[in-house]
Design a protein around this motif. Structure first.
Motif, PDB file in Angstrom:
ATOM      1  N   ASP A  11       1.879   4.764  -1.014  1.00 54.59           N
ATOM      2  CA  ASP A  11       1.174   5.978  -1.388  1.00 54.59           C
ATOM      3  C   ASP A  11       1.717   7.131  -0.565  1.00 54.59           C
ATOM      4  O   ASP A  11       1.858   7.008   0.653  1.00 54.59           O
ATOM      5  N   ASN A  62       0.184   7.997   2.768  1.00 50.75           N
ATOM      6  CA  ASN A  62       0.402   7.211   3.992  1.00 50.75           C
ATOM      7  C   ASN A  62       1.542   7.750   4.847  1.00 50.75           C
ATOM      8  O   ASN A  62       1.707   7.333   5.993  1.00 50.75           O
ATOM      9  N   ASN A  80       0.872  -1.178   0.000  1.00 50.06           N
ATOM     10  CA  ASN A  80       0.000   0.000   0.000  1.00 50.06           C
ATOM     11  C   ASN A  80       0.906   1.223   0.000  1.00 50.06           C
ATOM     12  O   ASN A  80       1.108   1.876   1.014  1.00 50.06           O
ATOM     13  N   GLU A 106       2.067  -3.100   4.759  1.00 51.80           N
ATOM     14  CA  GLU A 106       1.554  -1.728   4.817  1.00 51.80           C
ATOM     15  C   GLU A 106       2.364  -0.795   5.719  1.00 51.80           C
ATOM     16  O   GLU A 106       2.113   0.414   5.746  1.00 51.80           O
TER      17      GLU A 106
END
Lengths: 345, 345
Positions: B165, B168, B163, B221
């Motif tokens: 990005d 984040n 994940n 993550e």
């Protein structure tokens, strides 16, 4: 289009070597309007790549466009780069969905030229419903490139009924050509030579994804092969088929559509239209049982009024393409030997 | 490798304009060994594109490589073109699977050079388990290109736990650098200037897909962002992060690994290693809770012995990258302004 998208205000009016640095100048160039112009949910992320979800049979294709001149009657390197890759995917039975855009700019390229090309790219994407999801920009020194080269690579979903494979071709299959030959090549050639014709000959660059999808909807696995006769022209494409299938092909000279002014230009330039490049044209090798219906549907398409059944696959003369003339003569058509016209696409 | 793959017997020893015709000469060039060398089930079809099945989250990336010189210590434009696109996909959390290969050859390129580059391409593909599934070859006239430009575009499957990005990233995240700075840029620069160093400095071109995949397996993550600091160097990459997140970054000069001979070369050439391009290097912005374990795992990697936690994300000075020196000084690090070194990749 151009009126609605004026060139963004910039501190520079030509590309310089710093625009390929990956630093501030690259950023200025891209943020000046490129990202906004081509904006979509994937590109907006400005990541090293784009991320999306795909399921099923996918086709992938690539082409680098080095056409010279970069602007010509009927289009530009921008249209060509989008439509060309859309069409390569269409020839796989796929509807283009996502494209990447790789630019190699020569130092000194005018920003007005780059912007016009980008507008053409945007318009071509919109016309076909494809998105540019990621890209790359490089700059090379003056004399190490030629204004602009564009790579587009693309992926698209393959039609569920598509089964396009040389291996499906068989004796008796019909060969259909979607329109008149040689327009793109003659346009580029005459533009380079500064030739004027009585009527304007324009490139046939256009996307083929929608018409191909409709034909696949209706005829599915009866379509054995699709090919776009670009570099090397129709003669080369047909020879590739006979080489790979070990079957022969008969084509009928009178059934091959060539517009009068294009034919005249070919004569003047000493070119055989069979070898001249096309862009928005395709041939379909199809089961003979559907040939008449397929042709009727193709003729109903906006650009298909000159579509024609030009020949037939035959086991009679393996690996040979034979052209039969009106008066009963015949000659073997080989693939393009040298280079008829460099940098056509 | 080279001994096992001698240059195939050819009627020509340089590229001429006809090799881009799409006709017989193009065919000779490709069938002389290219198709055989890069052979796989997709490429062997020799269609306009490749067809395969994909399911799930996919990343797609493109890059055109215009590096000059095309051969350098530690690699060539061939390795770079494969590893570079593999790495762009890795930075999306994806394992590269299929690549396209678009060649723009300049008339006069020696076949021995092209063949060596193709062998490098093949070796780099094999080392990473990626396949070239389709390609395109164009030829431009002498003086309209520079030996060879290579576009690779690729797709890969995104790690199920990835994940990655900008969104984040948060205050307190640690920034890890996978190895020492500036090797690729210094290699290219010294090669162009004909400089000799006491020890050989070589490009750090290498694939990052396997190490990234392993780290994603374990930390998922908790890895907020991955980036490879190529053009523009580490300084530019960090500035992109602060621009997009509106957060600040503190980096500690002493914690940034630069090998001694590279540092010396940078001084001699008047270059700041923070701005010099890297190829096989990445930064990870990660949750502080995993920083020590992540670093330990990275250090255990074949190329990770100099990996280091180089800094931290901070809300204290939004949009600014601040370098803190050993003696307590600090300065704001901006992105690369002009062009430090054209055509590094």
């Amino acid at each position: 289009m151009i009126l609605n998208c004026p060139l963004p205000k910039l501190d520079f009016d030509t590309i310089n070597i710093g625009h390929g640095s990956g630093g501030t100048l690259t950023d200025q160039l891209l943020n000046a309007g490129v990202f906004k112009l081509l904006s979509n949910e994937y590109l907006d992320k400005k990541h090293d790549g784009a991320i999306f979800t795909l399921n099923g049979k996918i086709a992938m294709s690539t082409d680098t466009y080095v056409v010279s001149p970069i602007f010509f009657e009927g289009g530009s390197i921008g249209d060509l780069a989008i439509n060309g890759t859309i069409n390569d995917l269409a020839m796989c039975g796929a509807n283009a969905k996502f494209l990447t855009l790789g630019l190699v700019l020569e130092e000194g390229l005018k920003m007005t030229e780059l912007w016009e090309i980008l507008l053409n790219i945007k318009a071509a994407c919109d016309a076909s419903g494809v998105k540019i999801v990621t890209g790359d920009t490089k700059v090379v020194e003056r004399g190490k490139g030629d204004k602009i080269f564009i790579n587009t690579s693309g992926i698209g979903e393959v039609h569920p009924r598509a089964n396009i494979d040389m291996l499906n071709i068989k004796d008796g299959d019909k060969i259909i050509l979607s329109g008149p030959l040689a327009r793109h090549g003659i346009t580029i050639m005459s533009s380079r030579q500064g030739l004027q014709f009585e009527t304007t000959i324009a490139s046939d660059t256009r996307p083929l994804n929608n018409i191909v999808w409709q034909l696949l909807d209706k005829y599915g696995e009866y379509i054995h092969l699709l090919r776009d006769p670009t570099r090397g022209g129709l003669a080369t494409t047909l020879n590739e088929i006979t080489t790979d299938t070990k079957l022969g092909i008969d084509i009928i000279q009178n059934d091959i559509p060539v517009e009068e002014e294009v034919y005249g230009a070919c004569e003047m330039l000493g070119l055989d239209p069979l070898y001249v490049a096309n862009e928005g044209l395709f041939i379909a090798v199809i089961d003979k049982s559907i040939a008449d219906d397929f042709l009727a549907d193709l003729k109903a398409w906006e650009y298909g009024n000159l579509a024609s059944i030009i020949g037939v696959v035959t086991a009679a003369h393996p690996k040979q393409v034979v052209l039969r003339s009106t008066i009963g003569g015949q000659r073997v058509i080989n693939r393009l030997a040298g280079e008829q016209l460099p940098r056509i696409c």
